[in-house]
Design an enzyme around this catalytic site. Structure first.
Site: not given
Length: 361
Positions: A102, A172, A196
């Site tokens: 990511w 992030d 999440k």
């Protein structure tokens, strides 16, 4: 049919009390005679929902007043594409510290409009650790330095994100937000896709220091302007109101459960139990991440014989343990232990792993 223990990395397991409350208000919200899905986002009922969600999130994360909270449609990847447009001048360097898939994605999203630089990367080692701060090669004129706090695929987590020097640090936190206390003031901005720890897929949160919103950035449509979104209370256009509502319910649930300090304790116990099962299996199961960088949220692991992978997944599903298949980038297994995953679910997985080893060892 009873609910399984859902170890999905996202969209992830939501707290059952949240789902039940959302279900109860699906047909009619309060006394407005319509579903929360049907009422105007500019009406008093939804304005109250939005304001309460922000207030509760500020309480949960101890967000300082000099930070704006923006609720955005889409996921973290959308935010990644808009960061350079809002906070970097054309051609200005933006430094990315890459610790997994990511992090690479964030870099890719920015590369079309700025000088997106890899300031450090642990890819040569298979993303099994975070890049040491001494190895960061930062630009003196960087618009910002970007870090991915937790990598859901590789199972790597920064336990203490280093300072970035003069440039604001942007992180992030999609897969670890609200899982432990966080000093927001260390960052220029943090962002997270909700699916999440914060709620359902389709909405993200950007927490940004207000002075950064004064940057000119680059030419962009008003809808992609974070300063304009902040001024409009995240309602330049019709927001994903249902997602926002469920996010608010989830944040309220976390506060009622004891807040981030309590979830930090739970996360530590859950991760410790699963890693102990892996490490104590005599090599039957293995995790390849450096111990100091092991994620509390996402635990990838491999069986000693990949031929057993399908058997493991099939029998786990029969035991009420679902979504354990590893990402296609790595293979193997992956268990995601977000806030909504109860300790009983992790214990059920640990027990199953022990029994599976006994039966197939």
């Amino acid at each position: 049919m009873s609910r399984a223990y859902n170890f999905s990395p996202g969209p992830a397991m939501l707290p059952e009390p949240v789902l039940r409350q959302a279900q109860a208000t699906m047909l009619e919200f309060g006394d407005c005679g319509a579903s929360i899905l049907e009422i105007s986002h500019r009406g008093p009922e939804f304005i109250k929902v939005a304001q309460q969600a922000e207030a509760d999130l500020r309480t949960l994360l101890a967000i300082p007043d000099d930070y704006a909270v923006i609720f955005t449609a889409g996921g973290a990847t959308t935010v990644q594409a808009l960061l350079p447009l809002n906070f970097a001048a054309p051609g200005q360097p933006c430094d990315y510290v890459v610790s997994g898939h990511w992090g690479k994605t964030a870099l890719k999203q920015a590369a079309h409009c700025v000088n997106a630089r890899t300031a450090a990367s642990s890819e040569a080692g298979g993303f099994r650790d975070v890049p040491a701060r001494a190895d960061w090669q930062l630009s003196p004129d960087a618009a910002y330095v970007h870090v991915t706090a937790n990598e859901t695929i590789h199972g790597v987590e920064w336990r203490d994100i280093p300072a970035a020097g003069n440039a604001p640090l942007i992180a992030d936190f999609s897969s670890s937000i609200a899982s432990e206390p966080l000093d927001v003031s260390k960052f220029g901005a943090i962002y997270a896709g909700a699916q999440k720890n914060l709620g359902p897929v389709g909405i993200s949160v950007l927490i940004v220091r207000r002075d950064l919103l004064e940057r000119s950035g680059q030419p962009r449509a008003p809808i992609f302007d974070y300063a304009a979104q902040a001024k409009a209370d995240s309602m330049l256009n019709t927001p994903p109101s249902w997602n926002w509502y469920v996010l608010g319910l989830t944040v309220k649930w976390m506060l009622d459960e004891g807040g981030v300090a309590e979830f930090a304790r739970r996360s530590a116990r859950k991760a410790a139990a699963l890693y102990a099962a892996i490490d104590g299996s005599g090599g039957y199961y293995r995790n390849e991440v450096a111990p100091g960088a092991r994620s509390r949220m996402n635990v990838p692991f491999f069986l000693h014989d990949p031929a057993l992978d399908k058997v493991f997944l099939d029998e786990a599903k029969q035991a009420g343990l679902v979504a354990l298949k590893g990402h296609r980038v790595l293979g193997g297994m992956r268990a995601s232990l977000y806030n909504a995953m109860p300790e009983a679910g992790v214990q059920a997985l640990v027990d199953f792993m022990r029994e599976f080893q006994q039966a197939h060892g």
